[in-house]
Enzyme design. Structure first.
Site, PDB file in Angstrom:
ATOM      1  N   HIS A  57     -18.021 -45.079 -14.748  1.00  0.00           N
ATOM      2  CA  HIS A  57     -17.014 -45.405 -13.725  1.00  0.00           C
ATOM      3  C   HIS A  57     -16.956 -46.941 -13.685  1.00  0.00           C
ATOM      4  O   HIS A  57     -17.431 -47.575 -12.742  1.00  0.00           O
ATOM      5  CB  HIS A  57     -17.447 -44.806 -12.381  1.00  0.00           C
ATOM      6  CG  HIS A  57     -16.406 -44.835 -11.304  1.00  0.00           C
ATOM      7  ND1 HIS A  57     -15.215 -45.554 -11.404  1.00  0.00           N
ATOM      8  CD2 HIS A  57     -16.378 -44.234 -10.074  1.00  0.00           C
ATOM      9  CE1 HIS A  57     -14.521 -45.377 -10.287  1.00  0.00           C
ATOM     10  NE2 HIS A  57     -15.202 -44.585  -9.483  1.00  0.00           N
ATOM     11  N   LYS A  63      -0.376 -26.086 -17.443  1.00  0.00           N
ATOM     12  CA  LYS A  63       0.294 -25.155 -18.372  1.00  0.00           C
ATOM     13  C   LYS A  63      -0.343 -25.198 -19.753  1.00  0.00           C
ATOM     14  O   LYS A  63       0.164 -24.615 -20.703  1.00  0.00           O
ATOM     15  CB  LYS A  63       1.774 -25.541 -18.502  1.00  0.00           C
ATOM     16  CG  LYS A  63       2.564 -25.491 -17.225  1.00  0.00           C
ATOM     17  CD  LYS A  63       4.013 -25.878 -17.516  1.00  0.00           C
ATOM     18  CE  LYS A  63       4.564 -26.807 -16.470  1.00  0.00           C
ATOM     19  NZ  LYS A  63       5.763 -27.510 -16.913  1.00  0.00           N
ATOM     20  N   ARG A  95     -10.983 -43.643  -2.681  1.00  0.00           N
ATOM     21  CA  ARG A  95     -11.057 -45.085  -2.919  1.00  0.00           C
ATOM     22  C   ARG A  95     -10.434 -45.529  -4.233  1.00  0.00           C
ATOM     23  O   ARG A  95      -9.657 -46.496  -4.272  1.00  0.00           O
ATOM     24  CB  ARG A  95     -12.519 -45.576  -2.948  1.00  0.00           C
ATOM     25  CG  ARG A  95     -13.083 -45.941  -1.635  1.00  0.00           C
ATOM     26  CD  ARG A  95     -14.517 -45.538  -1.613  1.00  0.00           C
ATOM     27  NE  ARG A  95     -14.594 -44.106  -1.786  1.00  0.00           N
ATOM     28  CZ  ARG A  95     -14.478 -43.231  -0.782  1.00  0.00           C
ATOM     29  NH1 ARG A  95     -14.354 -43.657   0.439  1.00  0.00           N
ATOM     30  NH2 ARG A  95     -14.499 -41.930  -0.998  1.00  0.00           N
ATOM     31  N   THR A  96     -10.795 -44.882  -5.317  1.00  0.00           N
ATOM     32  CA  THR A  96     -10.381 -45.408  -6.610  1.00  0.00           C
ATOM     33  C   THR A  96      -8.867 -45.335  -6.744  1.00  0.00           C
ATOM     34  O   THR A  96      -8.211 -46.318  -7.118  1.00  0.00           O
ATOM     35  CB  THR A  96     -11.079 -44.632  -7.751  1.00  0.00           C
ATOM     36  OG1 THR A  96     -12.475 -44.556  -7.448  1.00  0.00           O
ATOM     37  CG2 THR A  96     -10.884 -45.323  -9.078  1.00  0.00           C
ATOM     38  N   ARG A 109      -8.747 -40.500 -14.064  1.00  0.00           N
ATOM     39  CA  ARG A 109     -10.034 -39.851 -13.750  1.00  0.00           C
ATOM     40  C   ARG A 109      -9.990 -38.442 -14.292  1.00  0.00           C
ATOM     41  O   ARG A 109      -8.981 -37.739 -14.133  1.00  0.00           O
ATOM     42  CB  ARG A 109     -10.283 -39.817 -12.242  1.00  0.00           C
ATOM     43  CG  ARG A 109     -11.515 -38.998 -11.877  1.00  0.00           C
ATOM     44  CD  ARG A 109     -11.911 -39.139 -10.440  1.00  0.00           C
ATOM     45  NE  ARG A 109     -12.447 -40.464 -10.163  1.00  0.00           N
ATOM     46  CZ  ARG A 109     -12.950 -40.826  -8.985  1.00  0.00           C
ATOM     47  NH1 ARG A 109     -12.990 -39.977  -7.994  1.00  0.00           N
ATOM     48  NH2 ARG A 109     -13.426 -42.042  -8.812  1.00  0.00           N
TER      49      ARG A 109
END
Ligand code: CP
Length: 317
Positions: free
Chosen positions: A132, A83, A54-55, A104
């Site tokens: 959030h 890396k 969703r986000t 995120r």
């Protein structure tokens, strides 16, 4: 003015700024055609170090619907983080290419760090079990749209409401963000429903709610409180935050909302869920008019359109 601003946690925007953002989201929902080309030539970087449906998709949909473009990664394994590149360097580089960054990350505080290094606005799309804030914008807009009406502000809408949070309240960052955002309003009541192991952290219950004078109660029983609720916010048990599988298996089905349990609920209750759902809401409930979680997902796109248009300065909000 939100132009050029980052959003790391719910309190970063004032109550008046939030009201303006919700008004804009409502206008966009009604007819957003006037913003269709507003972000042409602008780029949004979506940096997802953790899975999302969703986000990420709603941010990308929002940017595309505003005429802008997106670039980024959905798997950190495909980025130079694998890396050993530091987060600070990653966001500094992304800021060389994009006009805003949505990120995120599994680490609490990652979004704050990113906002300190990036030279463009950073939007926190979830930092570990912490916050959030754009899910919170989604949740607040949904409550305003479904429980408000008549042009009432969010503050007027939530005054007098009883809001229940059920499930994994320990690790659920959407719960922490929403509870923190609600603590800025008056006249509401919060009921936390969880097993003892998944209680809401004290920094939220005592540190935020009690400190703000918000009435709250904690219980383990959904059945005994469901009849008194106006909003029920279900959450999934967050498997990825557990330290051992045994505990997760023991707790994962602590609450399953069924049609039978809903018989005791009010007819005007709204059931929200940030999604993804695992097992905590029976599929039979999707047909119940009180189930609002898919509408909620749609509101998430409108409010993210409003947010992007505002921080990119194509509207004044
Ligand atoms: N609600 C939410 O954050 O969903 P995703 O994890 O799919 O983005």
């Amino acid at each position: 003015m939100l132009k050029g601003r980052s959003l790391v946690e719910p309190g970063d925007f004032s109550i008046d700024e939030l009201e303006a953002l919700f008004r804009l989201a409502e206008q966009i929902e009604e007819d957003g055609a006037y913003l269709r080309e507003s972000c042409r030539g602008r780029l949004l970087a979506t940096l997802f170090f953790e899975p999302s449906t969703r986000t990420r998709l709603s941010f990308e949909a929002a940017m595309l619907r505003l005429g802008g473009s997106c670039l980024g990664f959905a798997d950190p394994g495909s980025s130079s983080a694998s890396k050993g590149e530091s987060l600070a360097d990653t966001v500094r580089v992304a800021a060389c290419y994009a006009d805003a960054i949505v990120m995120r990350n599994p680490k609490e505080g990652a979004a704050l760090l990113a906002s300190r290094y990036a030279t463009v606005p950073v939007i926190n799309a979830g930092d570990g079990g912490h916050h959030h804030p754009t899910q919170t914008l989604t949740d607040l807009l949904t409550i305003k749209r479904l429980r408000g009406g008549g042009g009432r502000t969010l503050g007027e809408t939530v005054a007098g409401l009883s809001l229940g949070f059920c499930g994994d309240l320990k690790f659920g960052r959407t719960v922490h963000s929403l509870a923190k955002a609600l603590a800025r309003y008056t006249g509401l009541r919060i009921v936390f429903i969880s097993p003892p192991e998944l209680r809401v952290p004290e920094y939220i219950s005592r540190g935020v709610l009690a400190a703000a004078g918000v009435e709250y109660q904690e219980t383990g029983s959904l059945e005994t409180v469901i009849g008194g609720l106006d909003v029920l916010y279900m959450t999934r048990v967050q498997k990825e935050r557990f330290f051992n599988e045994e505990d997760y298996i023991r707790l994962k089905d602590s609450y399953i909302l069924t049609a039978e349990k809903m018989e005791a609920a009010r007819q005007d209750l709204i059931v929200l869920h940030p999604l993804p759902r695992v097992n905590e809401i029976a599929l039979e409930l999707d047909a119940d008019p009180r189930a609002a979680y898919f509408k909620q997902a749609r509101y998430g796109m409108y409010v993210r359109m409003a947010l992007l248009a505002s921080i990119l300065g194509v509207v004044s909000c």
